[in-house]
Design an enzyme around this catalytic site. Structure first.
Site, PDB file in Angstrom:
ATOM      1  N   ASP A 338       0.845  -1.180   0.000  1.00 53.94           N
ATOM      2  CA  ASP A 338       0.000   0.000   0.000  1.00 53.94           C
ATOM      3  C   ASP A 338       0.894   1.249   0.000  1.00 53.94           C
ATOM      4  O   ASP A 338       1.880   1.311   0.742  1.00 53.94           O
ATOM      5  CB  ASP A 338      -0.873  -0.027   1.266  1.00 53.94           C
ATOM      6  CG  ASP A 338      -1.913   1.060   1.271  1.00 53.94           C
ATOM      7  OD1 ASP A 338      -2.805   1.028   0.404  1.00 53.94           O
ATOM      8  OD2 ASP A 338      -1.834   1.945   2.149  1.00 53.94           O
ATOM      9  N   GLU A 369       1.484   0.251  -4.915  1.00 54.45           N
ATOM     10  CA  GLU A 369       0.988   1.507  -5.465  1.00 54.45           C
ATOM     11  C   GLU A 369       2.175   2.460  -5.576  1.00 54.45           C
ATOM     12  O   GLU A 369       2.732   2.844  -4.543  1.00 54.45           O
ATOM     13  CB  GLU A 369      -0.044   2.127  -4.526  1.00 54.45           C
ATOM     14  CG  GLU A 369      -1.324   1.335  -4.378  1.00 54.45           C
ATOM     15  CD  GLU A 369      -2.268   2.028  -3.414  1.00 54.45           C
ATOM     16  OE1 GLU A 369      -3.376   2.376  -3.815  1.00 54.45           O
ATOM     17  OE2 GLU A 369      -1.898   2.226  -2.245  1.00 54.45           O
TER      18      GLU A 369
END
Ligand code: CA
Length: 653
Positions: A338, A369
């Site tokens: 994340d 990400e």
């Protein structure tokens, strides 16, 4: 928590080379028990005193013992008990340099009690299901097709047919033989997934998070991007969150069942921030694990109020240890980071190298990400693992490709702004970039090879693909209507995504028009809205069948599965058969494929387009309505027509 001038002093201290040199520690941390006794080890270099407290349970009972820890070199504190304390719960009282005493659980805890408030000493071998030592992931196929699932929302719907007491739990994810409301006909849950043809399940956070009360009602819901205990499974997915061993055993059983069924398992990890700044890490060694602004306040690149200082030695070690622990103890097959843009490239490369050394090169998938919510106060000299950082990351550290995502369906935050399939435009150069896995550096996405690219249209964040299409194509926003024109756009979008190089990824339910009724961010919305709607999965089966056929076809196309840096060279010709229409020729040699050349045609216009076929030997593999034509391929020659808002995939034998 108040910010004081002393915090800028801390920042300088922790950033100094002398601190690193004096206190970096590589030995074991946490609680380890055995017949020879139990050892408790905590790293807290500026603490003045540390006391261990022991409890019989993980909830409310009072302490039964109280032991000061001894200070050892390198900032380490230790207590050795001659007893095997397997099954006991514990926490620490840490007194800092200013004399303030704080209660904390163990940041290195491998087990915990209800809501993670107390840590637990546990002989982990006790949590292994039968056959765990022999558990192996299924062999990797020609393509990785990753399916993103939330443990609770996947089986919460009563129509899932999952046993009532397992709905929304780890065990529900592993139950075989379930059907729609138990009708005995339409597979749901795991059986449905196996039929769909995905290869990897990506589990949204299953580490212990803080936003759901583990003793609360079954309707409590959160995505879980708020870590409390990084190395312990979340308790609300267990049938008994109060006994620390249960959640561990049940998660292992689930992973074992998924492996046996032929699926690999990827864990979503959130090493960029904690639930609160006032975390176990903070209480143990205030500020060390967190980035600070020049004035001493916490850096907030995560938009969650705190950023972990991944570039600091012991913080990087903590994250690396945690990843290796999940890979070794839980047999996780990959990790999705994340806000990876908040981690530094050096750490990501060390994680990659350590996993490769233990499990084989590239065996565990790693991607994340490649962005952050805001700018973060990363230490000077460290480099964010964001889109620009891809060039210095290992070629097997991947990233979500926002370029293809936005090109196909439109702007990620502006609801009405369409993409290529739903009324917008795309240049030929942009479409080429997507087909070749975004290795050309457009939109700042600098993948070295498709091995670094996660090609996708939707994830848990932002509107579902269906909702975005409705928002751009239906002025009255009928999210539950299978509008033919929107279904066409959805099929075209899916066909584009699954014919672009890179690893493939989709949000669970994208294949049956999953809706959140236009809600963009559903992280804490009711489970009724977030839940997988198993009736819709079957009533919208036509769209799901189209996805299923595309996935099966993709696995037979080496020209698209190629992850090497030379994959871009497979694209041999591109042209426009008309406005809003693009055609591509690709070399499909290698492997066992029936077709040595591929033609992809994406027609986003409202008109049919004619495409002249170069040479002979062409077969239609997929068209506007069917993605399984390749099962009984029909020969074509001369020219073919592509329907409005549709893709056409051809192979040359
Ligand atoms: Ca929890």
């Amino acid at each position: 928590m108040t910010i004081t001038s002393g915090q800028t002093v801390k920042k300088r201290l922790y950033d100094s080379k002398s601190f690193e040199k004096k206190y970096h520690y590589d030995g074991p941390l946490g609680a380890r028990c055995g017949d020879g006794g139990t050892v408790f080890t905590l790293w807290a270099p500026t603490a003045r005193a540390v006391v261990l407290r022991l409890y019989r349970d993980g909830g409310q009972d009072t302490e039964t013992a109280h032991h000061p820890l001894a200070a050892l070199p390198r900032g380490v504190w230790e207590y050795r008990s001659p007893q095997n304390l397997d099954g006991w719960y514990y926490d620490y009282l840490v007194t800092d340099a200013e004399g303030t005493t704080r209660r904390t659980a163990d940041p290195y805890a491998r087990a915990c009690g209800l809501n993670g408030a107390r840590s637990m000493v546990l002989d982990l071998a006790r949590t292994d299901p039968a056959g765990w030592a022999e558990d192996r992931p299924p062999a990797r196929g020609p393509e990785d097709i990753i399916y993103e699932v939330h443990v609770k929302d996947f089986t919460w719907d009563p129509a899932s047919g999952v046993r009532d007491e397992w709905r929304g739990k780890y065990k529900g994810l592993a139950q075989r033989g379930t059907t729609l409301a138990g009708d005995g006909v339409h597979p749901t849950g795991l059986d449905y997934l196996l039929d769909l043809g995905v290869t990897h399940l990506q589990l949204m956070p299953v580490f212990d998070y803080g936003s759901v009360d583990e003793a609360g009602p079954d309707t409590a819901f959160n995505w879980g991007y708020d870590p409390v205990n990084y190395n312990v499974p979340e308790g609300s997915y267990a049938t008994d969150p109060a006994h620390g061993e249960v959640r561990i055993r049940e998660l292992k059983e689930t992973i074992q069942a998924l492996h046996r069924s032929g699926l690999r398992v990827i864990m979503d990890v959130v090493y960029n921030h904690t639930y609160k700044l006032d975390s176990w890490l903070w209480r143990t060694e205030p500020w060390y694990f967190y980035r600070q602004m020049p004035d001493g306040s916490p850096s907030d690149g995560s938009a969650c109020g705190n950023d972990l200082a991944t570039e600091r030695g012991m913080c990087g070690r903590y994250i690396l240890d945690s990843v290796l622990y999940w890979a070794e103890e839980y047999h996780m097959d990959g990790f999705r980071f994340d806000l990876m843009g908040l981690l530094d490239t050096d750490l990501m490369n060390r994680i990659r190298a350590a996993l490769d050394a233990r499990f084989g090169r590239g065996e565990k998938l790693i991607y994340g990400e490649p962005w952050s919510a805001r700018r973060s106060a990363m230490r000077r000299g460290a480099r964010p693992a964001d889109k620009r950082g891809l060039v210095v990351l290992d070629s097997n550290v991947g990233a979500f490709c926002d370029m293809t995502r936005d090109l196909v369906k439109g702007h990620i935050t502006r609801a009405a702004q369409p993409g290529f399939v739903n009324g917008g435009t795309a240049t030929l150069a942009e479409l080429c970039e997507s087909v070749t896995g975004c290795t050309g550096g457009r939109h700042g996405f600098h993948a070295q090879a498709p091995s670094q690219t996660i090609t996708y249209l939707s994830s848990h964040d932002d509107w579902t693909l269906w909702d975005k299409l409705i928002l751009t194509m239906d002025p009255t926003h009928r999210f539950d209507e299978p509008l033919p024109q929107v279904l066409r756009a959805n099929r075209l979008a899916a066909a584009i995504c699954m014919t672009c190089q890179g690893h493939l990824f989709l949000l669970s339910g994208e294949e049956f028009g999953r809706t959140k009724q236009g809600l963009r961010d559903s992280f804490n919305a009711p489970v009724q809205l977030n839940r997988i709607d198993w009736r819709r999965a079957w009533s919208w089966r036509g769209l799901g069948e189209y996805y299923r056929g595309l996935m099966a076809l993709r696995k037979q196309l080496p020209g698209l599965c190629d992850k090497s840096s030379r994959a871009v060279e497979r694209l041999t010709q591109v042209w426009r058969p008309g406005r809003q229409c693009a055609a591509f020729l690709l070399d499909n040699s290698g492997g066992e494929s029936r077709w040595r050349e591929l033609m992809l045609v994406y027609n986003a216009s409202g008109h049919p387009r004619n495409v002249v076929l170069p040479g002979a030997g062409w077969e239609i593999l997929a068209d506007a309505d069917s993605s399984t034509l390749w099962q009984h391929p029909a020969a074509v020659q001369g020219a073919v027509q592509v329907e409005p808002t549709a893709a056409l995939i051809l192979g040359r034998i």
